[in-house]
Scaffold this active site. Structure first.
Site, PDB file in Angstrom:
ATOM      1  N   THR A 100       0.853  -1.516  -0.536  1.00 39.46           N
ATOM      2  CA  THR A 100      -0.392  -0.041   0.031  1.00 39.46           C
ATOM      3  C   THR A 100       0.987   1.395   0.111  1.00 39.46           C
ATOM      4  O   THR A 100       1.877   1.554   0.481  1.00 39.46           O
ATOM      5  CB  THR A 100      -1.117  -0.032   1.810  1.00 39.46           C
ATOM      6  OG1 THR A 100      -0.049   0.276   2.414  1.00 39.46           O
ATOM      7  CG2 THR A 100      -1.880  -1.008   1.095  1.00 39.46           C
ATOM      8  N   VAL A 148       7.867  -2.275   7.160  1.00 38.96           N
ATOM      9  CA  VAL A 148       8.054  -1.119   6.741  1.00 38.96           C
ATOM     10  C   VAL A 148       8.045  -0.380   6.268  1.00 38.96           C
ATOM     11  O   VAL A 148       9.475  -1.314   5.702  1.00 38.96           O
ATOM     12  CB  VAL A 148       8.252  -0.478   8.216  1.00 38.96           C
ATOM     13  CG1 VAL A 148       8.189   0.958   8.328  1.00 38.96           C
ATOM     14  CG2 VAL A 148       7.806  -1.235   9.899  1.00 38.96           C
ATOM     15  N   LYS A 149       7.551   0.381   5.248  1.00 35.53           N
ATOM     16  CA  LYS A 149       7.848   1.235   4.148  1.00 35.53           C
ATOM     17  C   LYS A 149       8.443   1.855   4.566  1.00 35.53           C
ATOM     18  O   LYS A 149       7.831   2.785   4.977  1.00 35.53           O
ATOM     19  CB  LYS A 149       6.782   0.880   3.071  1.00 35.53           C
ATOM     20  CG  LYS A 149       6.671   0.632   1.695  1.00 35.53           C
ATOM     21  CD  LYS A 149       5.775   0.846   0.327  1.00 35.53           C
ATOM     22  CE  LYS A 149       5.853   0.956  -0.939  1.00 35.53           C
ATOM     23  NZ  LYS A 149       4.041   0.769  -1.409  1.00 35.53           N
ATOM     24  N   VAL A 150       9.746   2.270   3.574  1.00 34.51           N
ATOM     25  CA  VAL A 150      10.304   3.648   4.258  1.00 34.51           C
ATOM     26  C   VAL A 150      10.977   4.511   2.485  1.00 34.51           C
ATOM     27  O   VAL A 150      11.186   3.181   2.073  1.00 34.51           O
ATOM     28  CB  VAL A 150      11.170   2.689   5.207  1.00 34.51           C
ATOM     29  CG1 VAL A 150      12.461   4.685   5.113  1.00 34.51           C
ATOM     30  CG2 VAL A 150      11.192   2.441   6.469  1.00 34.51           C
TER      31      VAL A 150
END
Ligand code: E4P
Length: 219
Positions: free
Chosen positions: A27, A86-88
């Site tokens: 997402t 965790v999208k960083v």
């Protein structure tokens, strides 16, 4: 190559899961907004709902852009479900945070990757996944698939463990080309996955088989 679905739409996620080929979900804040999910609490609840539907990894993107903020937001997101990644973003503080998450065993997806140099930095920091944006590179008349090929070659030569998650997939050809270029995963909107089914000779062939069967088996 594994398949993730690139959406926050629960119905589409369920439809892809029912196909039996879904390995995970990505997402981003734009996809959340597109699905009408706004406000921190609603967004968190929505991640939990997605994680209940899908067994594989689910990328949840941080909004913070400073090291401390990314770390506290990411550590919190990681508590929401065991399959949260965790999208960083690919920025200096993002790379520092990925290195921190990596040392704590928290999975990460380094997003907004547009060059092989950025892919090397993310791998060095210990990212679980990197997301090169194939479609957005094509949009500026560069070659998104060539970037996947470059990164795959570099990662193989350097024996990096980071997986290549081809993102910003716009059509079925992008999926096929990403597979050939060495992507480990493609994250795709549902219409691009269903686009893989389509071939006119399949439709014509099936129609003929059924017509011939009807001829021999009149009702
Ligand atoms: C997924 O991780 C990316 O955020 C997404 O694929 C971007 O796609 P877009 O370029 O179509 O917005």
């Amino acid at each position: 190559m594994r398949f993730f679905i690139d959406t926050a739409d629960l119905d589409q996620i369920k439809e892809a899961k029912e196909l039996g080929i879904l390995d995970g979900v990505t997402t981003n804040p734009s996809l959340m907004a597109k699905s009408g999910i706004t406000g921190a609490k609603n967004i968190e609840d929505h991640y939990k709902k997605i994680c209940e539907v899908v067994d594989g990894d689910v990328s949840a993107e941080v909004i913070a852009t400073d090291f401390k903020g990314i770390v506290s937001e990411g550590e919190y997101l990681a508590t929401l479900a065991p399959n949260i990644v965790v999208k960083v973003p690919m920025i200096k503080d993002g790379i520092k945070a990925i290195s921190h998450f990596s040392s704590k065993g928290i999975k990460t997806n380094c997003t907004l990757v547009f060059s092989a140099g950025q892919a090397i930095l993310a791998a060095k920091a210990g990212a679980t996944y990197i997301s090169p944006f194939v479609g957005r590179i094509d949009d500026i008349n560069w070659d998104g698939i060539a970037l996947i090929r470059d990164i795959a070659e570099i990662y193989a030569v350097q024996m990096y463990d980071t997986e290549i998650l081809a993102a910003s997939i716009r059509n079925a050809k992008h999926i096929v080309d990403s597979a050939r270029a060495g992507a480990d995963i493609a994250t795709c909107p549902l219409h691009t996955i269903t686009g893989l089914f389509k071939h006119p000779l399949t439709d014509i062939g099936l129609e003929k088989f059924l017509a011939d069967h009807r001829k021999g088996n009149p009702s």
